[in-house]
Scaffold this active site. Structure first.
Site, PDB file in Angstrom:
ATOM      1  CB  SER A  77      -0.916   0.020   1.229  1.00 26.75           C
ATOM      2  OG  SER A  77      -1.655   1.230   1.266  1.00 26.75           O
TER       3      SER A  77
ATOM      4  CE  LYS B   9      -2.804  -2.816  -0.259  1.00 27.06           C
ATOM      5  NZ  LYS B   9      -3.812  -2.693  -1.300  1.00 27.06           N
TER       6      LYS B   9
ATOM      7  CG  HIS C 211      -4.593  -1.012   4.026  1.00 30.20           C
ATOM      8  ND1 HIS C 211      -4.889  -0.564   2.749  1.00 30.20           N
ATOM      9  CD2 HIS C 211      -3.726  -0.106   4.539  1.00 30.20           C
ATOM     10  CE1 HIS C 211      -4.245   0.556   2.512  1.00 30.20           C
ATOM     11  NE2 HIS C 211      -3.530   0.858   3.582  1.00 30.20           N
ATOM     12  CG  ASN C 212      -7.065  -2.009  -0.204  1.00 29.45           C
ATOM     13  OD1 ASN C 212      -6.046  -1.709   0.416  1.00 29.45           O
ATOM     14  ND2 ASN C 212      -7.036  -2.247  -1.493  1.00 29.45           N
TER      15      ASN C 212
ATOM     16  CD  GLU D  63      -7.421   2.960   0.103  1.00 27.87           C
ATOM     17  OE1 GLU D  63      -7.785   3.075  -1.073  1.00 27.87           O
ATOM     18  OE2 GLU D  63      -6.379   2.372   0.445  1.00 27.87           O
TER      19      GLU D  63
END
Length: 482
Positions: A129, A183, A186-187, A190
């Site tokens: 990222s 990840k 994480h997204n 986001e």
């Protein structure tokens, strides 16, 4: 010829910048791309002052690498990754390492890990990222997969990652698809952060009647305090940008958001695991709603949407919006960590939640000030059940709660949609209530389907059925969760 320390396949923006980053840290790099012209453009352009070597054929590329070979794949997720791995396998030896650095779905990484293990090839699925700038100067890197490969690639990956207080934003996550799962979360966070910022912007623009310059100054000021983060910083930069006519560019960007799937995958995983990931789910659906622009324009005319402007103490309301954004952001991270905790239980991963916060502190899109507080929370209590039970976050939520409620109420009064902020508040109110109306849901389920229920005056795990109509009998359905 001196063989390369590592190879990279896929020379789109992320791949090019990652290759340059690796080279800058003293490693010899070979690159390959399916379209040969892109290799030439890269070597004659961004890489012209380097000794990065490019190869048109996959065979020559693989032969250029020292053993055990280390190959980073930076191509579009899905079938292209499988096709490339199939092409690589006949050229590799046992003990070689394939690193998938794209946005692959964690279930694909689980499968590839198993398949490649049977071939004697080490697989690492790593989330990366930070976008274009992060790849070039230091991203957040979240590797998972075959632990045997970690000592071989650790030095390279940690050297090119972002650093915070001297610590690399790259730590081993766990086996199989754990890296890509983290990840994915994480997204998802986001998505939530971006939607929350958009809702704060909407409240200021449509609710308070503020112009772009006023909103820009507000975000820039907020970035100096507890909301200090990459996304708040770039929001201020975006609002300051003018087009060639000197007008705010933001006003000429169509309000129809795109998405590439990672937020949706996060929501799907939450549904499969039964985790109330409400804020991120609403953020995904908000993008879906934005995408039906033409239909919304027709509905705007037919349903006469309200355009009332708040009249009163603007500064007080701005403080409320600030608190609502901050408190909702805390909920977003709390829900994300809930999902990772349940996934770790489901897939038998030993996730280090403090290390995950460390990896997100620098280089990545969701980097923000309070990730240090998240790391501290898990360092102090590795068994922490939820961030909302940590003393720091309890205090922050208590300070922000009144403004949070006022901002959500204002949105309702002015007919300004706040799906992420309001769902975060609803989750918070539900999470801290020891008794919810689910007893009525269970009674309804038992009434029409004999699905049984548990009793408050009996031990958990004992199920009961009532013949509500006098005609149902004693037969009940089996108890199970999906």
């Amino acid at each position: 010829m001196l063989q390369a320390n590592i190879g990279l396949i896929g020379l789109a923006v992320m791949g090019q910048n990652l290759a340059l980053n690796i080279h800058d840290h003293g490693y010899k790099v070979s690159v390959h791309n399916r379209t040969a012209s892109r290799i030439k453009d890269f070597l004659q352009g961004p890489a012209s002052s380097t000794d990065i070597a490019g190869y048109d054929s996959l065979e020559a590329f693989v032969s250029s690498l020292e053993k055990p070979r280390k190959i980073i794949i930076m191509i579009r997720a899905g079938k292209p990754v499988d096709d490339l791995i199939d092409s690589l396998l006949p050229l590799l030896d046992k003990g070689d390492i394939i690193i998938d650095g794209g946005n692959s779905r964690f279930t694909d990484s689980n499968r590839r890990y198993q398949e490649l293990s049977r071939e004697g090839i080490h697989f690492i699925g790593t989330g990366i990222s930070g976008g274009e700038d992060g790849a070039r100067h230091g991203p957040s890197i979240m590797p998972g997969g075959d632990i045997q490969a970690w000592p071989v690639v650790k030095e390279i990956l940690q050297s090119i990652s972002a650093k915070v207080d001297g610590e690399p934003c790259c730590q081993w996550v766990g086996p199989a698809g754990a890296g890509h799962y983290v990840k994915m979360v994480h997204n998802g966070i986001e998505y939530g952060d971006m939607q929350l910022i958009a809702e704060a912007y909407h409240l200021m623009r449509a609710g308070l009647g503020m112009n772009v310059d006023e909103i820009q100054k507000t975000f820039a000021q907020w970035n100096e305090g507890v909301l200090d983060s990459y996304l708040i910083e770039i929001t201020a930069n975006i609002l300051a940008f003018r087009d060639h006519e000197g007008e705010p560019l933001i006003d000429n960007i169509l309000d129809a958001a795109g998405q590439k799937g990672t937020g949706k995958w996060t929501g799907i995983s939450a549904l499969e695991l039964g985790v109330p990931l409400t804020l991120i789910g609403e953020a995904v659906f908000a993008r879906c709603l934005s995408a039906i622009k033409d239909e919304r324009m027709r509905a705007d005319t037919l349903l006469s949407s309200s355009h009332a402007i708040f009249e009163g103490d603007r500064e007080k309301v701005l403080a409320s919006i600030h608190d609502a954004l901050y408190a909702s952001k805390i909920i977003s991270y709390a829900q994300g960590y809930m999902l990772m905790r349940d996934a770790a239980n489901e897939y038998d991963w030993q996730l280090n939640y403090g290390d995950i916060a460390l990896m997100w502190r620098g280089g990545c899109i969701i980097r923000s000030r309070f990730l240090g507080n998240i790391r501290q929370a898990f360092d102090e209590n590795m068994a922490l059940e939820n961030l909302l039970q940590d003393k720091f976050f309890i205090g922050e939520i208590k300070v922000s709660e009144a403004g949070w409620r006022q901002a959500v109420t204002l949105g309702i009064q002015l007919a300004i949609p706040l799906p992420a902020m309001s769902s975060a508040l609803a989750f918070f109110d539900g999470y801290r209530r020891g008794r919810l109306p689910a007893n009525l849901l269970q009674a309804q389920r038992d009434y029409f389907g004999a699905h049984t229920y548990e009793r408050v005056d009996r031990p958990r795990g004992h199920f009961f059925h009532t013949d509500w109509t006098g005609e149902g009998g004693d037969v009940s359905s089996g108890t199970y969760e999906v």
